[in-house]
Design a protein around this motif. Sequence first.
Motif, short mmCIF file in Angstrom:
data_model
loop_
_atom_site.label_atom_id
_atom_site.label_comp_id
_atom_site.label_asym_id
_atom_site.label_seq_id
_atom_site.Cartn_x
_atom_site.Cartn_y
_atom_site.Cartn_z
N ARG A 159 42.77 47.78 20.00
CA ARG A 159 42.93 46.34 20.16
C ARG A 159 41.55 45.72 20.27
O ARG A 159 40.70 46.20 21.03
CB ARG A 159 43.75 46.02 21.41
CG ARG A 159 43.85 44.53 21.66
CD ARG A 159 45.02 44.15 22.54
NE ARG A 159 44.91 44.69 23.88
CZ ARG A 159 45.95 45.11 24.59
NH1 ARG A 159 47.15 45.10 24.06
NH2 ARG A 159 45.78 45.56 25.82
N HIS A 212 46.75 43.70 34.65
CA HIS A 212 47.69 44.67 34.07
C HIS A 212 47.14 46.07 34.21
O HIS A 212 45.98 46.26 34.63
CB HIS A 212 47.92 44.37 32.57
CG HIS A 212 46.70 44.62 31.74
ND1 HIS A 212 45.63 43.75 31.69
CD2 HIS A 212 46.36 45.67 30.93
CE1 HIS A 212 44.70 44.23 30.89
NE2 HIS A 212 45.11 45.39 30.43
N ASP A 243 47.02 49.71 31.66
CA ASP A 243 47.30 50.13 30.29
C ASP A 243 48.43 51.16 30.34
O ASP A 243 48.52 51.94 31.28
CB ASP A 243 46.04 50.72 29.65
CG ASP A 243 44.93 49.66 29.52
OD1 ASP A 243 45.24 48.46 29.55
OD2 ASP A 243 43.75 50.06 29.40
N HIS A 288 43.52 46.04 36.08
CA HIS A 288 42.34 45.31 35.62
C HIS A 288 42.72 44.00 34.94
O HIS A 288 43.88 43.78 34.61
CB HIS A 288 41.49 46.20 34.69
CG HIS A 288 42.23 46.77 33.51
ND1 HIS A 288 43.18 47.76 33.63
CD2 HIS A 288 42.15 46.49 32.19
CE1 HIS A 288 43.65 48.06 32.44
NE2 HIS A 288 43.06 47.29 31.53
FE LIG Z 1 43.75 46.86 29.59
#
Ligand SMILES: [Fe+2]
Length: 171
Positions: free
Chosen positions: A24, A44, A46, A102
């Motif tokens: 991304r 959020h 990952d 993070h």
């Molecule tokens: Fe992230």
Amino acid sequence: MARGVGAESASLRAMFEGQTQGMRVNYYPPCRQQADRVLGLAAHTDAGGLTLLQQKNHDVQGLQVKKDGRWFAVKALEGAFIVNVGDVLEILSNGKFTSVEHRAVIHPTKKRISVALFHYPCQDMVDGPLPEFMEGDEVRYGSTNYQDFLKQYFTEKLDGRKHLERLKLEQ
Ligand SMILES: [Fe+2]
Ligand SMILES: O=C(O)CCC(=O)C(=O)O
């Protein structure tokens, strides 16, 4: 990493070997008027295994991580990768590794670009603690089908570690 916490590495390796990676590219334009009132990317974690993160404009501060309830700015070194643990690694390791919460903040005058490379586990896995990581320890997470886990992750609003905390078993 497995050996670092005294666990056999074969099962963990098997979950990720030869699997998909996703990339991304995040572009954060400057926000001249209200930079301190907006977020580039909400808090959020990952979803997958490890994330390798590289920031292009290393002189612009953006990434923050949460530790002990407080946000800390991460200083990006030029050309270096920031390596984050994702949800699947936390669950497989029965919490020996922590999926880091993070977010990204915005600069008032400078744009920022970051590139995140996500390592995904095999698609048909069951996301639950591996026996290698549970020796002498109680099971801390429930097991879910990885596809169901992903569906939930991508349909809910980003909200820190909430979805992960829900999978934790009562101790
Ligand atoms: Fe992230
Ligand atoms: O821009 C950043 O430093 C963070 C990007 C990120 O957390 C993500 O793409 O998941």
